[in-house]
Design a protein around this motif. Structure first.
Motif, PDB file in Angstrom:
ATOM      1  N   THR A 132     -29.210 -24.576  40.536  1.00 52.43           N
ATOM      2  CA  THR A 132     -30.043 -25.423  41.388  1.00 52.43           C
ATOM      3  C   THR A 132     -30.630 -26.595  40.604  1.00 52.43           C
ATOM      4  N   THR A 133     -30.977 -26.364  39.331  1.00 52.53           N
ATOM      5  CA  THR A 133     -31.517 -27.463  38.514  1.00 52.53           C
ATOM      6  C   THR A 133     -30.479 -28.579  38.375  1.00 52.53           C
ATOM      7  N   SER A 134     -29.234 -28.186  38.063  1.00 56.72           N
ATOM      8  CA  SER A 134     -28.234 -29.242  37.861  1.00 56.72           C
ATOM      9  C   SER A 134     -27.889 -29.928  39.179  1.00 56.72           C
ATOM     10  N   LEU A 135     -27.924 -29.163  40.283  1.00 56.12           N
ATOM     11  CA  LEU A 135     -27.598 -29.777  41.580  1.00 56.12           C
ATOM     12  C   LEU A 135     -28.658 -30.770  42.030  1.00 56.12           C
ATOM     13  N   SER A 136     -29.917 -30.462  41.725  1.00 57.23           N
ATOM     14  CA  SER A 136     -30.974 -31.372  42.178  1.00 57.23           C
ATOM     15  C   SER A 136     -30.801 -32.732  41.501  1.00 57.23           C
ATOM     16  N   LYS A 137     -30.322 -32.704  40.248  1.00 58.94           N
ATOM     17  CA  LYS A 137     -30.114 -33.982  39.541  1.00 58.94           C
ATOM     18  C   LYS A 137     -28.862 -34.678  40.058  1.00 58.94           C
ATOM     19  N   GLU A 138     -27.834 -33.876  40.291  1.00 54.07           N
ATOM     20  CA  GLU A 138     -26.519 -34.419  40.622  1.00 54.07           C
ATOM     21  C   GLU A 138     -26.447 -35.014  42.032  1.00 54.07           C
ATOM     22  N   VAL A 139     -26.971 -34.274  43.012  1.00 51.55           N
ATOM     23  CA  VAL A 139     -26.800 -34.723  44.406  1.00 51.55           C
ATOM     24  C   VAL A 139     -27.933 -35.653  44.847  1.00 51.55           C
ATOM     25  N   GLY A 140     -29.091 -35.480  44.291  1.00 48.57           N
ATOM     26  CA  GLY A 140     -30.167 -36.414  44.596  1.00 48.57           C
ATOM     27  C   GLY A 140     -30.770 -36.278  45.979  1.00 48.57           C
ATOM     28  N   SER A 141     -30.888 -35.042  46.466  1.00 47.79           N
ATOM     29  CA  SER A 141     -31.624 -34.819  47.711  1.00 47.79           C
ATOM     30  C   SER A 141     -32.827 -33.935  47.387  1.00 47.79           C
ATOM     31  N   ASP A 188     -19.653 -15.979  31.207  1.00 51.02           N
ATOM     32  CA  ASP A 188     -19.678 -17.212  30.429  1.00 51.02           C
ATOM     33  C   ASP A 188     -20.410 -18.243  31.285  1.00 51.02           C
ATOM     34  N   LEU A 189     -21.697 -18.406  30.986  1.00 55.12           N
ATOM     35  CA  LEU A 189     -22.548 -19.269  31.812  1.00 55.12           C
ATOM     36  C   LEU A 189     -22.713 -20.632  31.146  1.00 55.12           C
ATOM     37  N   LYS A 190     -22.351 -21.676  31.901  1.00 57.43           N
ATOM     38  CA  LYS A 190     -22.485 -23.037  31.370  1.00 57.43           C
ATOM     39  C   LYS A 190     -23.857 -23.622  31.730  1.00 57.43           C
ATOM     40  N   GLU A 191     -24.208 -24.686  31.051  1.00 56.42           N
ATOM     41  CA  GLU A 191     -25.525 -25.301  31.266  1.00 56.42           C
ATOM     42  C   GLU A 191     -25.729 -25.734  32.719  1.00 56.42           C
ATOM     43  N   ASP A 192     -24.659 -26.134  33.406  1.00 57.99           N
ATOM     44  CA  ASP A 192     -24.810 -26.605  34.792  1.00 57.99           C
ATOM     45  C   ASP A 192     -24.808 -25.446  35.794  1.00 57.99           C
ATOM     46  N   GLY A 193     -24.791 -24.205  35.293  1.00 54.09           N
ATOM     47  CA  GLY A 193     -24.852 -23.046  36.194  1.00 54.09           C
ATOM     48  C   GLY A 193     -23.480 -22.546  36.620  1.00 54.09           C
ATOM     49  N   SER A 194     -22.409 -23.278  36.288  1.00 55.70           N
ATOM     50  CA  SER A 194     -21.081 -22.756  36.613  1.00 55.70           C
ATOM     51  C   SER A 194     -20.786 -21.595  35.667  1.00 55.70           C
ATOM     52  N   PHE A 195     -19.938 -20.689  36.098  1.00 56.06           N
ATOM     53  CA  PHE A 195     -19.753 -19.469  35.316  1.00 56.06           C
ATOM     54  C   PHE A 195     -18.349 -18.913  35.506  1.00 56.06           C
ATOM     55  N   ARG A 196     -17.950 -18.106  34.528  1.00 55.17           N
ATOM     56  CA  ARG A 196     -16.715 -17.325  34.636  1.00 55.17           C
ATOM     57  C   ARG A 196     -17.022 -15.918  34.184  1.00 55.17           C
ATOM     58  N   LEU A 197     -16.414 -14.945  34.831  1.00 56.51           N
ATOM     59  CA  LEU A 197     -16.625 -13.557  34.426  1.00 56.51           C
ATOM     60  C   LEU A 197     -15.462 -13.114  33.552  1.00 56.51           C
ATOM     61  N   ASN A 198     -15.755 -12.228  32.616  1.00 53.35           N
ATOM     62  CA  ASN A 198     -14.714 -11.678  31.754  1.00 53.35           C
ATOM     63  C   ASN A 198     -14.105 -10.468  32.463  1.00 53.35           C
ATOM     64  N   MET A 199     -12.912 -10.650  33.009  1.00 55.30           N
ATOM     65  CA  MET A 199     -12.327  -9.622  33.877  1.00 55.30           C
ATOM     66  C   MET A 199     -11.893  -8.362  33.121  1.00 55.30           C
ATOM     67  N   LYS A 200     -12.016  -8.406  31.803  1.00 60.27           N
ATOM     68  CA  LYS A 200     -11.724  -7.220  31.000  1.00 60.27           C
ATOM     69  C   LYS A 200     -12.629  -6.039  31.402  1.00 60.27           C
ATOM     70  N   TYR A 201     -13.795  -6.352  31.949  1.00 64.48           N
ATOM     71  CA  TYR A 201     -14.784  -5.307  32.239  1.00 64.48           C
ATOM     72  C   TYR A 201     -14.838  -4.888  33.719  1.00 64.48           C
ATOM     73  N   PHE A 202     -14.101  -5.589  34.556  1.00 65.75           N
ATOM     74  CA  PHE A 202     -14.251  -5.333  35.991  1.00 65.75           C
ATOM     75  C   PHE A 202     -12.953  -4.826  36.597  1.00 65.75           C
ATOM     76  N   ASN A 203     -13.108  -4.117  37.693  1.00 67.67           N
ATOM     77  CA  ASN A 203     -11.949  -3.506  38.319  1.00 67.67           C
ATOM     78  C   ASN A 203     -11.764  -3.990  39.753  1.00 67.67           C
ATOM     79  N   TYR A 204     -12.696  -4.832  40.257  1.00 69.50           N
ATOM     80  CA  TYR A 204     -12.692  -5.109  41.692  1.00 69.50           C
ATOM     81  C   TYR A 204     -11.532  -5.982  42.163  1.00 69.50           C
ATOM     82  N   ALA A 205     -10.945  -6.753  41.243  1.00 73.63           N
ATOM     83  CA  ALA A 205      -9.869  -7.644  41.683  1.00 73.63           C
ATOM     84  C   ALA A 205      -8.662  -6.836  42.151  1.00 73.63           C
ATOM     85  N   THR A 206      -8.449  -5.710  41.540  1.00 72.08           N
ATOM     86  CA  THR A 206      -7.235  -4.947  41.856  1.00 72.08           C
ATOM     87  C   THR A 206      -7.491  -3.473  42.113  1.00 72.08           C
TER      88      THR A 206
END
Ligand SMILES: [Fe+2]
Length: 614
Positions: free
Chosen positions: A294-303, A228-246
């Motif tokens: 990186t696009t959202s960070l360049s706007k947000e942090v201003g460096s 689940d990728l948001k416009e600012d690049g933050s994301f969440r994975l759907n753990m239904k498909y992955f086994n690495y946590a456990t």
């Protein structure tokens, strides 16, 4: 004088680094000494090396900093198991005794290891702990040529964080935000590495190399179902498909069903177009996440400056895209971006952030890494002695003769093991422990892959190019001293390909044209570039310059001096053994040159099967 020893260990790629009065003096990975690839044990040999290199005993070191915090990591494991209980019981039972026995009591555990270097070392209070991603961030920012920068770290996982954003200013790093486990781009990429039948934590490069052979047909499915990728690049994975946590695997049956095929078994199943398409898809998703972030960070942090570290920062294709999009004016990548570099970051974090020492930034945009040449070196006397012990036949040449001779042998399509100066820190060979060859040769990629490196024929090779010639050959306007940027080869260099190449690379089918430097041009017409600078590696620079005088080509093929599954060579003995066990034609160690045909045939060895395949 204040000396700080940084250590990373017990996860993957253990390493040691020494910082004296803020200056990076030496750094090396344990695998180079132990000869076990990605060795994660306590880095006894690497610590010994950095101490000996500065004539210091451990008891003379002022501070010892470990790259992560064991309690935080323990908490993450425990909470993950509880959250997913009873699902992860098998892996819980496997990992908890190790944690309880070794990792949780790491201060005492480390102290005991450290005492083995020097029995006079008694001050356990000299041991400190940094946080995993803070160490990555410090390794990215403090050696960079920037006074002020956005710092982005991306990896599999440290304690809790998998992605962090910080603002670095002068000697301080201010953490701004974090994404936590199990949501991780590094682990997402590793899940696909596992699914396509490669080894997690080392096969990620192969997935990246395979991607241009495929089409990103599954990108939409990945973005719809897995991420689940948001416009600012933050994301969440759907753990239904992955086994690495456990679990003990990366993906589960839901994942296989989603793509319609089982996990590839590399021993039974060859790579198919499907796997190339899957590789292309995950590479494309990774690039999209990194570009959005990186696009959202360049706007947000201003460096105007960006620094990056963490294993995902080794994805040089994604790095090239950030640069190409001009999101930041300047970008700097820590060459040892993986966990090995955490040792250096931990030491630097202590010097600047903890001890609050002033940071002097060089005015000419030079970084503080000394070209990443921070490992062991050997004098001509040492080389000669060692070669005699090994029974080698060799000639000594002065610098000028050596360079003329090697340049002309390269022109004759000879493959050369090039062993010079201090070993590189980080996973790339940069002309200190490299295998080099003529990039204009049609047969070179196949020959190097199959006869020298004993690895898959699709693996691309990288070019080393004189910095001043970069713009004429590649679509890149930035230095890339650490081979962490991929860019297009200029189109006006195209030449028609021969029949053999068409068959070998299936290029005809993909309808991709190649350049006049086929040995370093990937199927999608790109190359992973190293710019060579006379300030950091004069001998290598002069060799390429001579090659250019002879051929008009300011480029050499540069691949690491090792075979598949082997750590890069560290000593003369390692280099000679690799030379005698492969079809390398020539070995050059400092000012000595060795021809294969002059060597005692009894010293030839079956080298190919000595290392576990990665
Ligand atoms: Fe990491």
């Amino acid at each position: 004088m204040t000396s700080i020893l940084g250590i990373s260990a017990f996860y993957h790629d253990s390493a040691a680094a020494l910082v004296i009065d803020g200056k990076i003096v030496s750094a090396a990975q344990e695998e180079r000494f132990s000869r076990i690839k990605h060795d994660s044990k306590y880095p006894f040999n690497a610590v010994n090396f950095v101490l000996k290199n500065s004539n210091l005993k451990l008891s003379q070191i002022d501070h010892i900093v470990f790259f992560e915090k064991p309690f935080l990591k323990f908490e993450r494991l425990l909470e993950t198991y509880l959250a997913f209980a009873p699902k992860g019981f098998a892996s819980f039972c496997m990992s908890m005794p190790i944690w309880l026995r070794e990792k949780l009591f790491q201060k005492k555990f480390l102290y005991e290891h450290l005492q083995k270097h020097d029995e006079n070392f008694k001050e356990i209070e000299k041991i400190h702990f940094s946080e995993h991603h803070f160490s990555h961030a410090a390794s990215a920012f403090y050696p960079s040529p920037f006074e002020d920068a956005v710092i982005l770290t991306l990896d599999g996982v440290g304690e809790w964080a998998t992605t962090t954003v910080a603002h670095g200013k002068k000697n301080k790093i201010n953490m701004l935000k974090e994404i936590y486990f199990p949501h991780s781009i590094g682990l997402l990429y590793s899940a696909f590495t596992y699914y396509t039948g490669f080894k997690v934590n080392s096969g990620e490069y192969k997935v990246m190399g395979l991607a241009p052979y495929g089409e990103p047909k599954y990108k939409d499915i990945i973005l719809k179902e897995l991420v689940d990728l948001k416009e600012d690049g933050s994301f969440r994975l759907n753990m239904k498909y992955f086994n690495y946590a456990t679990g003990l695997t990366m993906t589960n049956d839901n994942f296989s069903q989603l793509f319609g095929q089982k996990v590839r078994n590399p021993e039974k199943e060859l790579l198919k177009q499907f796997h190339m398409d899957v590789a292309a898809s995950i590479q494309s998703v990774t690039e999209e996440i990194v570009l959005k972030l990186t696009t959202s960070l360049s706007k947000e942090v201003g460096s105007p400056n960006l620094c990056m570290a963490g294993g995902v920062a080794l994805n040089c294709v994604a790095n090239g895209k950030i640069l190409k999009k001009n999101i930041f004016k300047n970008i700097w990548f820590q060459p040892a971006a993986g966990d090995a570099g955490g040792s250096l970051g931990a030491a630097l974090a202590f010097w600047y952030h903890e001890l609050e020492n002033k940071r002097n930034i060089s005015t000419n945009f030079k970084d503080e890494m000394n070209g990443a040449y921070l490992g062991p070196s050997f004098s001509n006397d040492q080389v000669e002695k060692e070669l005699n012990n090994l029974g080698a036949k060799f000639h000594k040449k002065d610098d000028e003769d050596l360079i003329s001779l090697v340049a002309s042998e390269l022109q004759n399509e000879k493959t050369v093991g090039w062993f010079q100066g201090r070993m590189e820190f980080g996973p790339r060979a940069l002309g200190a422990r490299s295998i080099i060859a003529d990039p204009r040769s049609d047969k070179m990629q196949k020959e190097l892959n199959l006869k020298v490196k004993f690895r898959e024929s699709f693996r691309p090779f990288a070019p080393s190019i004189l910095k001043e010639d970069l713009n004429q050959w590649f679509e890149l306007n930035s230095d890339s001293p650490y081979m962490l940027l991929v860019s297009d080869v200029k189109k006006n260099l195209q030449i028609p390909m021969n029949e053999e190449d068409k068959k070998l690379f299936g290029i005809d089918k993909l309808n991709i044209k190649r350049s006049s430097i086929p040995a370093v041009t990937h199927v999608d017409y790109t190359a992973r570039i190293q710019t060579v600078h006379k300030e950091t590696n004069l001998k290598y620079y002069n060799l390429i310059k001579k090659f250019k005088q002879n051929t008009n080509c300011p480029i050499l093929v540069n691949t690491s001096f090792n075979v598949r599954g082997e750590p890069i060579v560290c000593t003369i003995t390692d280099a000679f053994r690799c030379f005698m066990g492969t079809n390398l034609d020539i070995l050059v160690c400092e000012n000595f040159i060795l021809y294969k045909e002059n060597q005692d045939s009894n010293l030839l060895s079956d080298y190919k099967n000595q290392f576990k395949l990665d």
